[in-house]
Design a protein around this motif. Structure first.
Motif, short mmCIF file in Angstrom:
data_model
loop_
_atom_site.label_atom_id
_atom_site.label_comp_id
_atom_site.label_asym_id
_atom_site.label_seq_id
_atom_site.Cartn_x
_atom_site.Cartn_y
_atom_site.Cartn_z
N THR A 108 70.81 49.95 5.21
CA THR A 108 70.06 49.20 4.19
C THR A 108 70.87 48.06 3.60
O THR A 108 70.47 47.48 2.59
CB THR A 108 69.60 50.14 3.06
OG1 THR A 108 70.74 50.73 2.42
CG2 THR A 108 68.70 51.24 3.59
N VAL B 132 61.66 49.45 2.72
CA VAL B 132 62.45 50.16 1.70
C VAL B 132 62.59 49.24 0.50
O VAL B 132 63.18 48.16 0.59
CB VAL B 132 63.83 50.56 2.24
CG1 VAL B 132 64.57 51.42 1.22
CG2 VAL B 132 63.69 51.32 3.56
N LYS C 76 66.54 51.98 -4.15
CA LYS C 76 67.41 53.15 -4.00
C LYS C 76 67.83 53.61 -5.38
O LYS C 76 68.32 52.82 -6.19
CB LYS C 76 68.64 52.82 -3.15
CG LYS C 76 69.63 53.98 -3.02
CD LYS C 76 70.84 53.57 -2.19
CE LYS C 76 71.83 54.73 -2.07
NZ LYS C 76 73.04 54.33 -1.28
N TYR D 14 64.82 57.27 -2.58
CA TYR D 14 64.36 55.99 -2.04
C TYR D 14 62.86 55.85 -2.27
O TYR D 14 62.11 56.84 -2.22
CB TYR D 14 64.63 55.88 -0.54
CG TYR D 14 66.09 55.68 -0.18
CD1 TYR D 14 66.63 54.40 -0.09
CD2 TYR D 14 66.91 56.76 0.06
CE1 TYR D 14 67.96 54.22 0.24
CE2 TYR D 14 68.25 56.60 0.40
CZ TYR D 14 68.77 55.32 0.48
OH TYR D 14 70.09 55.13 0.80
#
Length: 509
Positions: A356, A435, A438, A460
Motif C-alpha cells: 500500500t 483501499v 488504514k 482497513y
C-alpha cells in the motif's frame, strides 16, 4: 460453541489444544456441507451467465497437466511435488492483452484439482473454485478454461481444491499479460514460496515455538514453525538461477508470493522503482526504497537497474529467518565463473515499501463514493468445541460466515479488522477494490488491489463495485487459515451456484 480469543494466555491455550487440527485437518474433513441457502436461490445459475467468446481476437491455447513429480529444490533436497507440466513453478503462461486464452487442464493426479486465475477479472464460471463455480476435476478427467486477457499485468494460477495442501505441494504457475508495447527488453518472473522439507508440516514438536512466536507480535508464528525451506522459482539457496543483466541495463522483475509467509526483499541501493502492485500500475518513486515486502498472494513489479559490473544480489532481509535460502544472484551474461551468492552481501534494508506504499495511477473511485452495502469483516481465532482451532470471520467459520449480499451495480464498503495474533492476507475473487484508509487514516494516494495484508491490530477500509455477477470468494490467502474457516462469499442476488461442497466430487474450496 465458538468463542473469540481474548488475550495472550487464551491464545496459547487454543494453539496447544487445536494444534493438531491446525496443521493436519482440511475443511472438508468436517463432512459434506451445503452452501448457504441464499446461494442456492431461485434465479439464474452461474453456469448460464454470459460467457466470453473469442470473436476475432488472437487465441492462445495452453495445455496443462497436473501430475506428481520428483522435484529437486537443490542438490541436497528433493520433494514429491504436485506440478503443472512437471515443474515448479508450473508452465509459464505469457499472453498479450486482448488475447483470448484457452487452457486445457488434464488431471493425472490421484486427487481432484482445479485452476484459479488469481487476480483475473473473468466470468464466474471460469474462477476455478470447487463447490462454488465448478466441480473439482477428477483424476483422469479434463476441463477447459476460457477467458479474455483484458488487463495487462502480473497474475498467477493455482489449484483452489484443498489449496492449503495443493499449493503447498507446487500446483501453481505465473500468468503474465503483456502490454502490446513493452517498455523493457528484459522481463523476468520470480515466484517466492516456502516448503516443509526437513519436517512434517503437521509436526506437534513445533507447537512450543509457535506459542512463543505468537507473543512476538509479527504475525508469522505459524509459518515460521511450519516451513523450513525458502524457494525462488522452485529452487533454494545456491540452486537459484542467477539473473543475467549488464551494468546500467534495466529489467522488469515480477515478484509473486505463492506461499503463506510475508517476504521482505532487499535490493542494491538506488536500483529499483516500483511499477505495479497486484497488476495495477502505481505512482512509483525513483530510488525511494531498496526494500519491498510481498504479502502472501500479492504481486509486485519493479524496474531494476544493475548498478555496476560486479555481481549483486537480491535477497531476503538477512535479519529474517532462513534468509540465506532466498538470494537471487545478479551477474553479467559473459561472466566466466559461477557466482557464490553467499559471498555477495545483501544491502541494508531501508525505507521499506509494501503493498500500500504507492498509490495507483487509475482509481476505481474519485473521492468517497456513495455506499449501497456496508460489511464489517472482523478476523479472529477461536475454538470450535469438539473440532479444535478455527479462523473466523465475524465469529463464524465457512460455510456459516455471514455473506456479502449485493446486487449488480452496488458500491460496497468493507471495513476489515484483525483482532487475532496472526497475519491475514485477504483476497477478493473477480473484482478489484480501492483501499481508502488504514487504522482510520485516509491514504493521500489510494491504491487499487485484489489482496490486502491485514496484520494484528490493523484496520482497513476499502470499496469495490459489484460489477461482475456471480458467486465469489473473499478469503484469507494464507490457505491454512482459509482451510479452517476464514472464507466468505460475495453473493449476487438473482444468481445461484448449482454446485455443492464435498459430495461425490469431493469439492474442497
Amino acid at each position: 460453541m465458538r468463542r473469540k480469543v481474548i488475550g495472550s494466555l487464551l491464545i496459547a491455550i487454543l494453539l496447544s489444544m487445536g494444534g493438531w487440527l491446525y496443521f493436519n485437518t482440511p475443511f472438508a474433513s468436517q463432512g459434506d456441507q451445503a452452501l448457504p441457502a441464499s446461494v442456492k436461490q431461485e434465479g439464474v445459475s452461474i453456469v448460464d451467465l454470459e460467457k466470453q467468446e473469442a470473436g476475432d481476437r488472437p487465441v492462445k491455447t495452453i495445455n496443462l497437466t497436473a501430475e506428481s513429480t520428483a522435484w529437486n529444490i537443490n542438490e541436497n533436497k528433493q520433494v514429491e511435488a504436485w506440478t503443472y507440466n512437471g515443474k515448479v513453478p508450473g508452465e509459464a503462461i505469457r499472453v498479450t492483452e486482448g488475447d483470448f486464452v484457452r487452457v486445457h487442464l488434464k488431471n493425472n493426479l490421484n486427487v481432484p484439482v482445479t485452476i484459479h486465475w488469481h487476480g483475473m477479472i473473468l466470468p464466474n464460471q471460469m474462477d476455478g473454485v470447487p463447490g462454488l463455480t465448478q466441480n473439482a476435476v477428477q483424476p483422469g478427467d479434463t476441463f477447459t478454461y476460457e477467458f479474455v486477457a483484458n488487463d495487462a499485468g502480473t497474475y498467477w494460477y493455482h489449484s483452489h481444491q484443498h489449496s492449503s495442501k495443493q499449493v503447498d505441494k507446487g500446483l501453481y504457475g505465473p500468468l503474465i499479460i503483456e502490454e502490446k508495447d513493452k517498455s523493457t527488453q528484459q522481463d523476468k518472473t520470480f515466484i517466492l514460496d516456502e516448503w516443509a522439507v526437513n519436517q512434517e508440516k503437521q509436526s506437534l514438536s513445533n507447537m512450543g515455538g509457535m506459542m512463543m512466536g505468537s507473543m512476538s507480535g509479527d504475525g508469522e508464528a505459524d509459518t515460521k514453525q511450519m516451513y523450513d525451506t525458502l524457494t525462488v522459482n522452485g529452487k533454494s539457496a545456491a540452486a537459484i538461477k542467477p539473473l543475467e543483466i549488464e551494468a546500467g541495463e534495466t529489467a522488469r522483475l515480477r515478484f509473486i508470493n505463492a506461499g503463506y509467509r510475508k517476504h521482505r526483499l532487499v535490493f542494491p541501493k538506488s536500483s529499483i522503482k516500483v511499477l505495479a502492485i497486484d497488476g495495477e500500475e502505481v505512482k512509483g518513486k525513483e530510488n525511494s526504497s531498496n526494500t519491498v515486502e510481498v504479502a502472501p498472494g500479492e504481486r509486485i513489479d519493479v524496474a531494476y537497474t544493475k548498478q555496476g559490473k560486479e555481481p549483486e544480489v537480491i535477497g531476503e532481509d538477512p535479519q529474517w529467518q532462513d534468509a540465506d535460502q532466498m538470494r537471487i544472484p545478479v551477474v553479467s551474461k559473459d561472466r566466466a565463473t559461477p557466482v557464490d551468492s553467499s559471498e555477495v552481501p545483501v544491502s541494508t534494508a531501508s525505507s521499506i515499501a509494501d503493498g500500500t506504499s504507492n498509490g495507483s495511477k487509475k482509481l476505481l473511485f474519485n473521492g468517497q463514493p456513495k455506499v449501497d452495502v456496508y460489511y464489517h469483516m472482523d478476523l479472529s481465532m477461536g475454538m470450535n468445541m469438539g473440532e479444535g482451532m478455527v479462523f473466523q470471520i465475524n465469529d463464524e467459520v465457512f460455510p456459516d460466515t455471514p455473506m456479502m449480499k449485493v446486487e449488480e451495480g452496488d458500491v460496497v464498503k468493507v471495513k476489515i479488522t484483525n483482532s487475532g495474533r496472526l497475519n491475514h492476507p485477504m483476497h477478493l475473487h473477480g473484482h478489484r477494490f480501492q483501499v481508502a484508509s488504514k487504522n482510520g487514516q485516509p491514504y493521500q494516494d489510494p491504491i487499487v488491489k485484489d489482496l490486502i495484508q491485514v496484520e494484528p491490530g490493523e484496520e482497513y477500509t476499502l470499496y469495490f463495485k459489484a460489477n461482475n455477477k456471480g458467486e465469489w470468494l473473499f478469503h484469507c490467502h494464507d490457505n491454512n487459515h482459509a482451510d479452517l474457516g476464514m472464507v466468505t462469499i460475495v453473493d449476487y442476488q438473482g444468481v445461484y451456484s448449482p454446485f455443492e461442497l464435498g459430495g461425490e466430487n469431493n469439492n474442497q474450496p
